[in-house]
Structures are given as structure tokens and as C-alpha cells.
Design a protein around this motif. Sequence first.
Motif, short mmCIF file in Angstrom:
data_model
loop_
_atom_site.label_atom_id
_atom_site.label_comp_id
_atom_site.label_asym_id
_atom_site.label_seq_id
_atom_site.Cartn_x
_atom_site.Cartn_y
_atom_site.Cartn_z
N GLU A 75 -6.60 2.04 -12.37
CA GLU A 75 -6.32 1.88 -10.94
C GLU A 75 -6.74 3.06 -10.07
OE1 GLU A 75 -2.17 -0.66 -11.53
OE2 GLU A 75 -2.12 1.45 -11.02
N VAL A 76 -7.30 4.10 -10.66
CA VAL A 76 -7.44 5.37 -9.95
C VAL A 76 -8.35 5.33 -8.73
CG1 VAL A 76 -6.86 6.78 -11.95
CG2 VAL A 76 -9.24 6.11 -11.56
N ASP A 77 -9.31 4.38 -8.69
CA ASP A 77 -10.23 4.37 -7.55
C ASP A 77 -10.07 3.13 -6.67
OD1 ASP A 77 -11.36 2.57 -9.34
OD2 ASP A 77 -13.42 3.27 -9.05
N THR A 78 -8.92 2.46 -6.78
CA THR A 78 -8.63 1.31 -5.93
C THR A 78 -7.97 1.77 -4.64
OG1 THR A 78 -8.32 -0.11 -7.84
CG2 THR A 78 -7.41 -0.88 -5.75
N THR A 79 -8.46 1.29 -3.50
CA THR A 79 -7.89 1.67 -2.21
C THR A 79 -6.62 0.87 -1.93
OG1 THR A 79 -9.96 2.41 -1.22
CG2 THR A 79 -8.25 1.62 0.29
N VAL A 80 -5.59 1.60 -1.50
CA VAL A 80 -4.33 1.00 -1.08
C VAL A 80 -4.16 1.28 0.40
CG1 VAL A 80 -1.84 0.89 -1.48
CG2 VAL A 80 -3.38 1.52 -3.36
N PHE A 81 -3.87 0.25 1.17
CA PHE A 81 -3.64 0.41 2.60
C PHE A 81 -2.14 0.44 2.89
CE2 PHE A 81 -7.79 -1.71 2.29
CZ PHE A 81 -8.58 -0.79 2.96
N GLY A 82 -1.81 0.88 4.10
CA GLY A 82 -0.40 1.07 4.44
C GLY A 82 0.30 -0.15 4.98
N LYS A 83 -0.46 -1.12 5.52
CA LYS A 83 0.15 -2.29 6.15
C LYS A 83 -0.61 -3.55 5.77
CE LYS A 83 1.90 0.28 10.15
NZ LYS A 83 1.92 0.38 11.63
N THR A 84 0.13 -4.65 5.65
CA THR A 84 -0.50 -5.91 5.29
C THR A 84 -1.27 -6.54 6.45
OG1 THR A 84 1.55 -7.10 5.80
CG2 THR A 84 1.18 -6.46 3.50
N ASN A 85 -0.99 -6.12 7.68
CA ASN A 85 -1.75 -6.60 8.84
C ASN A 85 -3.14 -5.99 8.80
OD1 ASN A 85 -2.76 -7.39 11.30
ND2 ASN A 85 -1.26 -6.27 12.53
N ILE A 86 -4.17 -6.82 8.64
CA ILE A 86 -5.53 -6.31 8.51
C ILE A 86 -5.96 -5.57 9.77
CG2 ILE A 86 -6.58 -8.46 9.33
CD1 ILE A 86 -7.97 -6.24 6.50
N ALA A 87 -5.42 -5.95 10.93
CA ALA A 87 -5.83 -5.34 12.20
C ALA A 87 -5.05 -4.07 12.49
CB ALA A 87 -5.68 -6.34 13.33
N THR A 88 -4.97 -3.18 11.52
CA THR A 88 -4.32 -1.89 11.71
C THR A 88 -5.25 -0.78 11.25
OG1 THR A 88 -3.24 -2.16 9.55
CG2 THR A 88 -1.96 -2.75 11.50
N ASN A 89 -5.09 0.38 11.85
CA ASN A 89 -5.95 1.51 11.52
C ASN A 89 -5.62 2.09 10.15
OD1 ASN A 89 -7.18 1.25 13.98
ND2 ASN A 89 -5.92 2.78 14.98
N GLY A 90 -6.60 2.69 9.51
CA GLY A 90 -6.38 3.35 8.24
C GLY A 90 -7.50 3.07 7.26
N LEU A 91 -8.12 4.12 6.72
CA LEU A 91 -9.13 3.97 5.68
C LEU A 91 -8.50 3.82 4.30
CD1 LEU A 91 -11.68 6.68 6.86
CD2 LEU A 91 -12.02 4.21 6.90
N GLY A 92 -7.18 3.98 4.22
CA GLY A 92 -6.48 3.85 2.96
C GLY A 92 -6.59 5.08 2.08
N LYS A 93 -6.12 4.95 0.86
CA LYS A 93 -6.14 6.08 -0.07
C LYS A 93 -6.24 5.56 -1.50
CE LYS A 93 -1.07 6.24 -0.01
NZ LYS A 93 0.12 7.06 0.33
N THR A 94 -6.69 6.44 -2.39
CA THR A 94 -6.74 6.11 -3.82
C THR A 94 -5.94 7.15 -4.59
OG1 THR A 94 -8.72 7.45 -4.30
CG2 THR A 94 -9.07 5.17 -3.54
N LYS A 95 -5.52 6.76 -5.79
CA LYS A 95 -4.79 7.71 -6.64
C LYS A 95 -5.68 8.87 -7.06
CE LYS A 95 -1.41 4.52 -8.67
NZ LYS A 95 -0.93 3.91 -9.94
N GLY A 96 -6.95 8.57 -7.29
CA GLY A 96 -7.85 9.57 -7.82
C GLY A 96 -8.31 10.62 -6.83
N GLN A 97 -8.49 10.23 -5.54
CA GLN A 97 -9.06 11.17 -4.58
C GLN A 97 -8.23 11.32 -3.30
OE1 GLN A 97 -13.51 11.18 -4.38
NE2 GLN A 97 -13.34 9.24 -5.47
N GLY A 98 -7.10 10.67 -3.24
CA GLY A 98 -6.26 10.81 -2.05
C GLY A 98 -6.80 10.00 -0.88
N LYS A 99 -6.59 10.53 0.34
CA LYS A 99 -6.99 9.80 1.54
C LYS A 99 -8.50 9.60 1.61
CE LYS A 99 -5.17 12.12 4.94
NZ LYS A 99 -4.70 12.49 6.31
N ASN A 100 -8.91 8.39 1.91
CA ASN A 100 -10.32 8.11 2.14
C ASN A 100 -10.76 8.70 3.47
OD1 ASN A 100 -10.67 6.61 -0.24
ND2 ASN A 100 -10.10 4.69 0.75
N GLU A 101 -11.96 9.25 3.50
CA GLU A 101 -12.53 9.84 4.71
C GLU A 101 -13.94 9.30 4.91
OE1 GLU A 101 -10.78 11.76 6.57
OE2 GLU A 101 -9.16 12.50 5.29
#
Length: 288
Positions: A57-83
Motif C-alpha cells: 500500500e505504500v504508494d497509494t494516494t489517500v485523500f482527506g474527503k470523500t467529496n471529489i470536489a475538494t482540494n488536496g493532492l493527497g498523501k502516500t505512506k511511502g512519501q508523505g504529502k503529494n506535491e
Amino acid sequence: MIFNAHALLFATLSLAPTLISAHGKIAAVVGDAGGNGTALGIQGGIVPGPGKNKITEVDTTVFGKTNIATNGLGKTKGQGKNEVAMVAATMDQSGATLPQVSDGGSISGTYHIVTTDGAGPVKAMIDTTGVQANVVTGIYPRPPTSNPSQSINQSINQDVPGNRGNIRPSGRVPRGLSFLALRARNLVARASNVNMDFPIDIAVPAGTTCTGTMAGQQNVCLMKIANSNNAGPFGGVIAFQMAGAAAGNTAAAAAGTAATAGTAATASTKGAKTANAANDATAKHFVA
């Protein structure tokens, strides 16, 4: 991007946020006019398909909200916040040409379901500015319910199988009591490994104009793809360009640089300050 006994379902709902770990990711994408890409944070072949969740699971992006129309690049376990700077790493893996989309074309590729609640269906949003601050184009499998004035209703041409982000380890979509049982299980225990690839194809509305700049590329859009599972949601963010526009902007940028060669030193100093400010602002956008 996704249970046990039916009698346990309602008793276990409140435990979900701390116990769930399940994933689905955007492994590879292409534009209908060429080019290749992958999602931010993807590490490629070094991440195994089968195995324990903590290594798959280390490179799978997890987002903060289930509403797709929200800001956020998400984060992964392996590298932290996506930029947005990670677009360069995706190009190192996939090639020097980002996915190219014709007017009214599409993005297609492979959605990898890692575990049992990283499945479909998915939704997608396009940020034409490339900073994930202003989501101006929404692509939904059904009419949008939020910010409809900023969204264009489009179809996802080929979706990922699943029921509210859940799927059986065999790849079969659970229904009825089977769905309730699987969902209850995933709420009280770690999800099971699936390790299956499914095709995905997402329409890009005609008239889309990308204006983002990243990884040395002009005219870049970002597309956020995610399921709506409360355990995540899971998915990824990919970069793409409209076919023809990138080459035109690259030529224009080169011409502009030549025309201002006499003031290069001053422009470089001001440009560096502007770039740093822009990067600081970008870091605040679409953070899950």
C-alpha cells in the motif's frame, strides 16, 4: 481510488477511521493523442502486488474527503504529502511526454486495486490551473451535486468495478447481504489483498485549456481520480496536456526568453522570488 456478519455492521461503523487500511491506485495512464504518465507518489515495480498490506500500500494516494470536489493532492505512506514537484518523478518513470489529450478526447489507463476496499466506482476532477486550487471542470459518472456552476457533467467512459469502493479478493463485485458482510469485515479488520488491474477511461471535455506549469512543462492540467470509500478515499492525481498546446507554449516561452535576454539577470532574480512564492502557495492547495 475504496462486512463481517450482518449483525455487526452498525456496531462497527464507528471503528472504521482507526482500523481501515485499503487501497486502489492509478498505475499508468495514456492520452488518446499519445504520451504516458502515472499518478503522483507512484513508486513503480519496486512495490509488490501480492503480500502484506504494509508493503503493497505504500504508494497509494489517500485523500482527506470523500467529496471529489475538494482540494488536496493527497498523501502516500511511502512519501508523505503529494506535491506538484513530483510530476518530474512521474516523467522519470513514464517518459518525457506527458499524456496528450485531443479536444474532446480522453485519458485511459490502468487502475490497480490493491485491497478489497480500494475498488470503484470512481469520480474525477480536472484542475486546469495545475495547482489544485480552483477545480473548474468536474467529471462525474452522474450529475454533480455540489458547485454545479463550476462543473461540466461528463461520463466516465469505462469505470472500475466495485460497490461503494468495495470488491471481493476474487475481483467479484459484492451485492446484497454479501456486500454488507464484506463491508462489516473491512470495518473491523485490515482489508484483504486483491492485486488486480482494471482498465479505466475518463473523458476530458472539449474546450479544456490547461494553464499549469510544472516539471519544466507548460500547459499542464491535473486530474484527481478517486473512489468514495469512507476508509480513504483512494485513487491518485495525474498530470496531462492538451495535444498541440504544450508545443505551442514551449515555442512561445523560448521566444519570450530570447526577446528579454538583455534583462536576463534582473528577470531571473524576480522570477526566482515569484517561483518560490508560487511553490509556497501550491503546497497549501489540495492537501488532504
